[in-house]
Design a protein around this motif. Structure first.
Motif, PDB file in Angstrom:
ATOM      1  N   VAL A   1      46.249  37.629  34.704  1.00 16.21           N
ATOM      2  CA  VAL A   1      46.623  38.367  33.496  1.00 16.21           C
ATOM      3  C   VAL A   1      45.480  38.298  32.502  1.00 16.21           C
ATOM      4  N   SER A   2      45.009  39.450  32.051  1.00 16.59           N
ATOM      5  CA  SER A   2      43.885  39.451  31.123  1.00 16.59           C
ATOM      6  C   SER A   2      43.801  40.774  30.391  1.00 16.59           C
ATOM      7  N   HIS A   3      43.238  40.732  29.179  1.00 23.22           N
ATOM      8  CA  HIS A   3      42.877  41.947  28.465  1.00 23.22           C
ATOM      9  C   HIS A   3      41.441  42.354  28.787  1.00 23.22           C
ATOM     10  N   ASP A   4      40.748  41.513  29.566  1.00 25.02           N
ATOM     11  CA  ASP A   4      39.368  41.775  29.938  1.00 25.02           C
ATOM     12  C   ASP A   4      39.354  42.700  31.156  1.00 25.02           C
ATOM     13  N   ILE A   5      39.176  43.987  30.919  1.00 28.17           N
ATOM     14  CA  ILE A   5      39.217  44.972  31.994  1.00 28.17           C
ATOM     15  C   ILE A   5      38.136  44.695  33.029  1.00 28.17           C
ATOM     16  N   HIS A   6      36.954  44.265  32.584  1.00 26.67           N
ATOM     17  CA  HIS A   6      35.862  44.000  33.520  1.00 26.67           C
ATOM     18  C   HIS A   6      36.241  42.872  34.477  1.00 26.67           C
ATOM     19  N   ALA A   7      36.859  41.817  33.956  1.00 23.57           N
ATOM     20  CA  ALA A   7      37.251  40.695  34.807  1.00 23.57           C
ATOM     21  C   ALA A   7      38.303  41.131  35.824  1.00 23.57           C
ATOM     22  N   VAL A   8      39.253  41.958  35.396  1.00 16.65           N
ATOM     23  CA  VAL A   8      40.285  42.452  36.318  1.00 16.65           C
ATOM     24  C   VAL A   8      39.647  43.268  37.437  1.00 16.65           C
ATOM     25  N   LYS A   9      38.677  44.127  37.087  1.00 14.55           N
ATOM     26  CA  LYS A   9      38.014  44.936  38.106  1.00 14.55           C
ATOM     27  C   LYS A   9      37.218  44.082  39.077  1.00 14.55           C
ATOM     28  N   GLN A  10      36.615  42.996  38.581  1.00 14.66           N
ATOM     29  CA  GLN A  10      35.809  42.138  39.436  1.00 14.66           C
ATOM     30  C   GLN A  10      36.668  41.293  40.369  1.00 14.66           C
ATOM     31  N   VAL A  11      37.791  40.802  39.857  1.00 11.05           N
ATOM     32  CA  VAL A  11      38.591  39.826  40.596  1.00 11.05           C
ATOM     33  C   VAL A  11      39.671  40.478  41.446  1.00 11.05           C
ATOM     34  N   CYS A  12      40.262  41.560  40.950  1.00  5.98           N
ATOM     35  CA  CYS A  12      41.521  42.057  41.521  1.00  5.98           C
ATOM     36  C   CYS A  12      41.328  43.240  42.467  1.00  5.98           C
ATOM     37  N   SER A  13      42.157  43.269  43.497  1.00  4.63           N
ATOM     38  CA  SER A  13      42.198  44.383  44.430  1.00  4.63           C
ATOM     39  C   SER A  13      43.283  45.383  44.047  1.00  4.63           C
ATOM     40  N   ARG A  14      44.136  44.999  43.113  1.00  2.00           N
ATOM     41  CA  ARG A  14      45.258  45.839  42.681  1.00  2.00           C
ATOM     42  C   ARG A  14      45.664  45.381  41.293  1.00  2.00           C
ATOM     43  N   ALA A  15      46.299  46.256  40.537  1.00  2.00           N
ATOM     44  CA  ALA A  15      46.704  45.866  39.186  1.00  2.00           C
ATOM     45  C   ALA A  15      47.997  46.562  38.776  1.00  2.00           C
ATOM     46  N   LEU A  16      48.821  45.805  38.028  1.00  2.00           N
ATOM     47  CA  LEU A  16      50.025  46.341  37.395  1.00  2.00           C
ATOM     48  C   LEU A  16      49.735  46.580  35.926  1.00  2.00           C
ATOM     49  N   VAL A  17      50.336  47.620  35.377  1.00  2.00           N
ATOM     50  CA  VAL A  17      50.327  47.829  33.937  1.00  2.00           C
ATOM     51  C   VAL A  17      51.773  47.760  33.468  1.00  2.00           C
ATOM     52  N   LEU A  18      52.050  46.814  32.564  1.00  2.00           N
ATOM     53  CA  LEU A  18      53.393  46.658  32.023  1.00  2.00           C
ATOM     54  C   LEU A  18      53.492  47.339  30.660  1.00  2.00           C
ATOM     55  N   SER A  19      54.651  47.952  30.415  1.00  2.00           N
ATOM     56  CA  SER A  19      54.923  48.557  29.118  1.00  2.00           C
ATOM     57  C   SER A  19      56.400  48.384  28.802  1.00  2.00           C
ATOM     58  N   ASP A  20      56.683  47.728  27.690  1.00  2.00           N
ATOM     59  CA  ASP A  20      58.067  47.496  27.264  1.00  2.00           C
ATOM     60  C   ASP A  20      58.891  46.847  28.369  1.00  2.00           C
ATOM     61  N   GLY A  21      58.284  45.902  29.073  1.00  2.00           N
ATOM     62  CA  GLY A  21      59.000  45.136  30.082  1.00  2.00           C
ATOM     63  C   GLY A  21      59.174  45.817  31.414  1.00  2.00           C
ATOM     64  N   GLN A  22      58.584  46.996  31.592  1.00  2.00           N
ATOM     65  CA  GLN A  22      58.704  47.728  32.846  1.00  2.00           C
ATOM     66  C   GLN A  22      57.332  47.979  33.457  1.00  2.00           C
ATOM     67  N   VAL A  23      57.325  48.245  34.767  1.00  7.55           N
ATOM     68  CA  VAL A  23      56.075  48.565  35.446  1.00  7.55           C
ATOM     69  C   VAL A  23      55.715  50.018  35.143  1.00  7.55           C
ATOM     70  N   PHE A  24      54.668  50.192  34.378  1.00  6.11           N
ATOM     71  CA  PHE A  24      54.191  51.526  33.999  1.00  6.11           C
ATOM     72  C   PHE A  24      53.303  52.113  35.085  1.00  6.11           C
ATOM     73  N   PHE A  25      52.541  51.238  35.766  1.00  3.31           N
ATOM     74  CA  PHE A  25      51.643  51.682  36.831  1.00  3.31           C
ATOM     75  C   PHE A  25      51.392  50.527  37.784  1.00  3.31           C
ATOM     76  N   ASP A  26      51.226  50.832  39.068  1.00  2.00           N
ATOM     77  CA  ASP A  26      50.893  49.855  40.100  1.00  2.00           C
ATOM     78  C   ASP A  26      49.939  50.527  41.063  1.00  2.00           C
ATOM     79  N   GLY A  27      48.687  50.054  41.089  1.00  2.00           N
ATOM     80  CA  GLY A  27      47.722  50.705  41.961  1.00  2.00           C
ATOM     81  C   GLY A  27      46.338  50.111  41.818  1.00  2.00           C
ATOM     82  N   PRO A  28      45.291  50.859  42.202  1.00  5.58           N
ATOM     83  CA  PRO A  28      43.912  50.359  42.149  1.00  5.58           C
ATOM     84  C   PRO A  28      43.512  49.962  40.729  1.00  5.58           C
ATOM     85  N   PRO A  29      42.636  48.953  40.584  1.00  8.12           N
ATOM     86  CA  PRO A  29      42.250  48.479  39.242  1.00  8.12           C
ATOM     87  C   PRO A  29      41.666  49.566  38.339  1.00  8.12           C
TER      88      PRO A  29
END
Length: 419
Positions: A215-243
């Motif tokens: 979990v991070s607000h650092d977009i660069h770190a997420v892109k470097q570390v993660c193969s997939r990413a969730l975006v949460l909004s108001d407690g729900q999954v807004f997006f699930d897919g490539p970083p």
């Protein structure tokens, strides 16, 4: 279990299923307007609270060697999700299936006794993470070496800075040999060198087959570390897919494109905004104004934008260059350049940024934007991700290492005799 020089050992439970499975997870919190209302409710048994749903029907799985990033604005439910997964909180409904040890670094100082020394806290905190006394004894030297606390390891934790607490907490958690490692914004604390060291250790853990929830607000770190990413909004999954796509959806949210009056092109998270003023074309040209998809390093280039306005507006125009990994290489806008740009209603305007292509050989994309301030986060008229692409085909006069060329001057060192 011994570790290779570059990999972190990951216990094998013999199961081929996901390491972590989240099924229809929900969590509510009671919100009281005043502290006294909590006591009044307990005494009178009359409801004095309102419910806030922090997580609403969250589902996902995390497999071996998979790294999942979690993005979202403040209050989106990220910390609640991590606390549920780590067992700090219990869900109101839904199910969490854990296949193996899960450890994490959620909040600085969690599980530490401020009165004890760092060394004593290693044993206490490690036991909370499920490590046995034998494991702690066997890994103590490695934990202390990774933390780089030196003589401070025997000082009380209450004397530690937040960065020192993070170092110790991360060192303990990563040596617990989990099957899934959960880490959040705690890594934002500390010096740049130690952050890079932590990120490298996380990548080594992932490459060894471990699962990561990051979990991070650092977009660069997420892109470097993660193969997939969730975006949460108001407690729900807004997006699930490539970083990369997750990052664009996250930018949508922080720019306010989920609010009324903002539009998004159909099935395309790369272009959004109020569209009251919009970019209709982006071209990359050479010094002669000819379209050019390829440049040599150092060669002059230009980013040309065609813009249409529905209303009179004074806006900032900007561009951002990213490499093939999605990392931001260089960006600027007219607000940062202290240039004032005005657009007239029902008119088409053309803007041009000229710069040298001082980038390492490779492929790049150009993102462009229109907004009222120096950032597209507030009042975004148009954000267009990867609106154009180009390639730097080779070095110019001066080869270099890294992503960008920076002019450097060197003076020969003077030698002096030493007595």
């Amino acid at each position: 279990m011994s570790a290779t020089p570059n990999l972190v050992p990951v216990p094998d439970s013999g199961s081929t299923g996901p390491i972590l499975a989240i099924e229809s997870l929900c969590k509510d919190f009671k919100i009281y307007e005043k502290p006294s209302h909590r006591l009044a409710e307990a005494l009178t048994r009359r409801k004095r609270h309102r419910l806030h749903r922090a997580l609403d029907n969250i589902s996902f799985t995390l497999g071996h060697g998979e790294s999942l990033g979690v993005l979202g604005k403040n209050g989106a439910g990220k910390s609640t999700l991590l606390k549920l997964i780590s067992g700090v909180l219990l869900p109101d409904s839904g199910r969490i299936v854990r296949n193996g040890r899960i450890t994490g670094l959620l909040e600085l100082g969690t599980g530490f006794d401020a009165r004890l020394s760092g060394r004593d806290n290693v044993a206490v905190n490690a036991s909370l993470l499920g490590m046995t006394a034998d494991e702690v004894d066997r890994k103590m030297d490695a934990i202390l070496a990774f933390s780089e606390l030196g003589d401070f390891i025997d000082a009380p934790v209450r004397t530690y800075s937040s960065g020192m607490v993070m170092r110790l907490g991360f060192a303990i958690a990563i040596h617990a040999e989990p099957r899934c490692f959960v880490v959040d914004e705690a890594l934002a604390v500390g010096d740049a060198r130690f952050q890079q060291k932590c990120l490298k250790r996380i990548r080594d853990f992932r490459d060894a087959g471990g699962a990561i929830l990051f979990v991070s607000h650092d977009i660069h770190a997420v892109k470097q570390v993660c193969s997939r990413a969730l975006v949460l909004s108001d407690g729900q999954v807004f997006f699930d897919g490539p970083p990369d796509a997750a990052a664009q959806n996250y930018y949508r949210l922080i720019a306010g494109s989920g609010e009324d009056g903002l539009t998004l092109e159909e099935d395309d998270a790369s272009s959004y905004g109020t569209m009251q003023t919009r970019i209709t074309a982006v071209q990359l040209t050479d010094t002669q104004g000819r379209l050019q998809p390829r440049f040599a390093c150092g060669e002059p280039m230009a980013v040309e934008l065609e813009i249409e306005a529905d209303h009179d507006a004074a806006l900032s125009v900007g561009f951002l260059i990213r490499d093939r990994f999605g990392q931001d290489v260089f960006g600027t806008n007219t607000a940062l350049l202290r240039e004032h740009v005005r657009f007239r209603a029902r008119h088409r305007s053309r803007c041009r940024f000229s710069l040298p292509a001082n980038f390492a050989p490779g492929k790049y994309s150009v993102t462009v934007a229109l907004h009222t301030e120096d950032s597209h986060v507030h009042d975004c008229h148009h954000w267009w991700d990867a609106a154009a692409t180009f390639e730097v085909s080779g070095f110019g006069a001066q080869p270099f290492s890294g992503l960008c060329y920076v002019p450097v001057e060197f003076e020969t060192a003077r030698m002096e005799a030493v007595a």
